[in-house]
Design a protein around this motif. Structure first.
Motif, short mmCIF file in Angstrom:
data_model
loop_
_atom_site.label_atom_id
_atom_site.label_comp_id
_atom_site.label_asym_id
_atom_site.label_seq_id
_atom_site.Cartn_x
_atom_site.Cartn_y
_atom_site.Cartn_z
N GLN A 119 12.09 81.75 12.12
CA GLN A 119 12.07 80.98 13.38
C GLN A 119 10.62 80.67 13.78
OE1 GLN A 119 14.68 79.73 15.06
NE2 GLN A 119 13.20 78.74 16.40
N ASN A 120 9.74 81.65 13.62
CA ASN A 120 8.33 81.43 13.94
C ASN A 120 7.72 80.37 13.02
OD1 ASN A 120 8.51 83.38 15.91
ND2 ASN A 120 7.61 85.00 14.64
N ARG A 121 8.09 80.39 11.74
CA ARG A 121 7.57 79.39 10.79
C ARG A 121 8.08 78.00 11.13
NH1 ARG A 121 3.42 81.15 7.40
NH2 ARG A 121 3.72 83.38 7.24
N VAL A 122 9.31 77.91 11.61
CA VAL A 122 9.86 76.60 12.00
C VAL A 122 9.02 76.00 13.13
CG1 VAL A 122 11.84 75.44 13.10
CG2 VAL A 122 12.21 77.04 11.21
N THR A 123 8.58 76.83 14.06
CA THR A 123 7.78 76.32 15.19
C THR A 123 6.40 75.85 14.74
OG1 THR A 123 6.93 78.52 15.75
CG2 THR A 123 8.95 77.78 16.89
N LEU A 124 5.96 76.27 13.54
CA LEU A 124 4.67 75.84 13.01
C LEU A 124 4.75 74.51 12.24
CD1 LEU A 124 3.26 79.26 11.76
CD2 LEU A 124 2.73 78.07 13.89
N LEU A 125 5.96 74.04 11.98
CA LEU A 125 6.13 72.76 11.28
C LEU A 125 5.63 71.62 12.17
CD1 LEU A 125 9.76 73.18 9.85
CD2 LEU A 125 7.63 73.28 8.55
N PRO A 126 5.19 70.51 11.55
CA PRO A 126 4.83 69.34 12.35
C PRO A 126 6.01 68.93 13.25
CG PRO A 126 4.18 69.04 10.07
CD PRO A 126 4.98 70.30 10.14
N ASP A 127 5.71 68.33 14.38
CA ASP A 127 6.71 68.02 15.42
C ASP A 127 7.95 67.29 14.89
OD1 ASP A 127 6.80 68.81 18.01
OD2 ASP A 127 6.30 66.82 18.81
N LYS A 128 7.72 66.18 14.20
CA LYS A 128 8.85 65.37 13.71
C LYS A 128 9.68 66.17 12.70
CE LYS A 128 9.01 60.61 12.33
NZ LYS A 128 8.37 59.60 11.50
N MET A 129 8.99 66.87 11.80
CA MET A 129 9.66 67.66 10.77
C MET A 129 10.47 68.79 11.42
SD MET A 129 7.87 69.50 7.49
CE MET A 129 7.04 68.01 6.99
N GLN A 130 9.91 69.41 12.43
CA GLN A 130 10.59 70.48 13.15
C GLN A 130 11.87 69.97 13.80
OE1 GLN A 130 8.07 72.54 15.92
NE2 GLN A 130 9.79 73.44 16.98
N ARG A 131 11.80 68.80 14.45
CA ARG A 131 12.99 68.23 15.10
C ARG A 131 14.08 67.93 14.08
NH1 ARG A 131 10.26 63.84 18.90
NH2 ARG A 131 9.44 63.46 16.86
N VAL A 132 13.69 67.34 12.92
CA VAL A 132 14.66 67.03 11.86
C VAL A 132 15.32 68.31 11.37
CG1 VAL A 132 14.87 66.21 9.48
CG2 VAL A 132 13.56 64.87 11.14
N PHE A 133 14.50 69.35 11.13
CA PHE A 133 15.03 70.62 10.64
C PHE A 133 16.00 71.26 11.64
CE2 PHE A 133 15.00 75.20 10.05
CZ PHE A 133 15.29 75.30 8.71
N VAL A 134 15.63 71.29 12.89
CA VAL A 134 16.47 71.90 13.93
C VAL A 134 17.78 71.15 14.07
CG1 VAL A 134 16.64 72.30 16.43
CG2 VAL A 134 14.58 72.98 15.20
N LEU A 135 17.72 69.82 14.08
CA LEU A 135 18.96 69.04 14.19
C LEU A 135 19.86 69.25 12.98
CD1 LEU A 135 17.54 65.70 15.67
CD2 LEU A 135 18.94 67.40 16.86
N SER A 136 19.27 69.39 11.81
CA SER A 136 20.07 69.56 10.60
C SER A 136 20.64 70.97 10.48
CB SER A 136 19.20 69.26 9.38
OG SER A 136 19.88 69.60 8.19
N ARG A 137 19.78 71.99 10.63
CA ARG A 137 20.20 73.35 10.33
C ARG A 137 20.77 74.12 11.51
NH1 ARG A 137 20.35 71.26 5.96
NH2 ARG A 137 19.21 72.02 4.16
N TYR A 138 20.33 73.83 12.70
CA TYR A 138 20.82 74.58 13.86
C TYR A 138 21.90 73.83 14.63
CZ TYR A 138 16.72 77.56 13.09
OH TYR A 138 15.79 78.39 12.54
N GLN A 139 21.79 72.51 14.65
CA GLN A 139 22.80 71.73 15.38
C GLN A 139 23.80 71.08 14.43
OE1 GLN A 139 20.91 69.17 18.25
NE2 GLN A 139 19.69 70.86 19.09
N HIS A 140 23.58 71.23 13.15
CA HIS A 140 24.51 70.80 12.10
C HIS A 140 24.82 69.30 12.14
CE1 HIS A 140 24.96 75.06 11.42
NE2 HIS A 140 25.31 75.22 12.67
N LEU A 141 23.81 68.50 12.40
CA LEU A 141 23.99 67.05 12.39
C LEU A 141 23.78 66.53 10.97
CD1 LEU A 141 22.09 65.93 15.64
CD2 LEU A 141 24.52 66.41 15.36
#
Length: 181
Positions: A119-141
């Protein structure tokens, strides 16, 4: 009183005759059961089952053809069934152990620690990349849903997601090496 006379009385439902028959015959059956199982409890249960079966089938016994060997055959079948059941239980318990490994408190701690680090590493990702990752893996879009939501091309979503997974995979491998070696 002969065994034939006892059986005739047992067929009529005479409990005292059954009790005498039991007392006359239980000991050799018990010894055979104990020698076969090595368990006092199993031996007692097996002998009890023989006499329960005898009582339940008393009307079907042909007095002139009855021999004590009937009881031993019944006991032998009971012992065989006991071993078959034990084998089935052992087989399925081994299968369960193979499928369901035992997790320790340490495993639970490591899993939580790894999840927190990830989770900490995800917050270190660039902004756009972080949003894409969160939407894909946590919100299952899906990729197309993320594409529409962020107003970017589906190919960009795939690239961002792929890069994020590579970064996180590398971080997890480093963390795993740290914990396990």
């Amino acid at each position: 009183m002969s065994q034939e006379e006892l059986i005739v009385l047992i067929q009529k439902g005479d409990i005292k005759a059954f009790d005498k028959f039991y007392k006359d015959n239980w000991r050799p059956l018990y010894h055979m059961a104990y020698r076969s199982t090595g368990s006092v409890d199993d031996a007692k249960d097996l002998v009890q089952n023989v006499f329960i079966s005898f009582w339940n089938n008393k009307e079907n016994i042909e007095v002139s053809r009855f021999h004590v060997s009937y009881l031993f055959t019944s006991l032998k079948n009971g012992i065989t069934n006991l071993y078959k059941k034990a084998e089935v239980r052992r087989h399925y318990s081994e299968e369960t152990i193979e499928r369901d490994p035992v997790y320790t408190v340490e495993d639970d701690y490591l899993a939580k620690e790894l999840a927190q680090t990830l989770q900490n590493r995800v917050t270190l990702l660039p902004d756009k990349m972080q949003r894409v990752f969160v939407l894909s893996r946590y919100q299952h879009l899906s990729i197309s849903e993320i594409s529409q939501s962020l107003n970017i091309a589906p190919r960009t979503v795939k690239n961002q997601l792929s890069t994020a997974l590579k970064i996180l995979r590398t971080a997890v491998c480093i963390i795993a090496l740290f914990y396990f070696f």
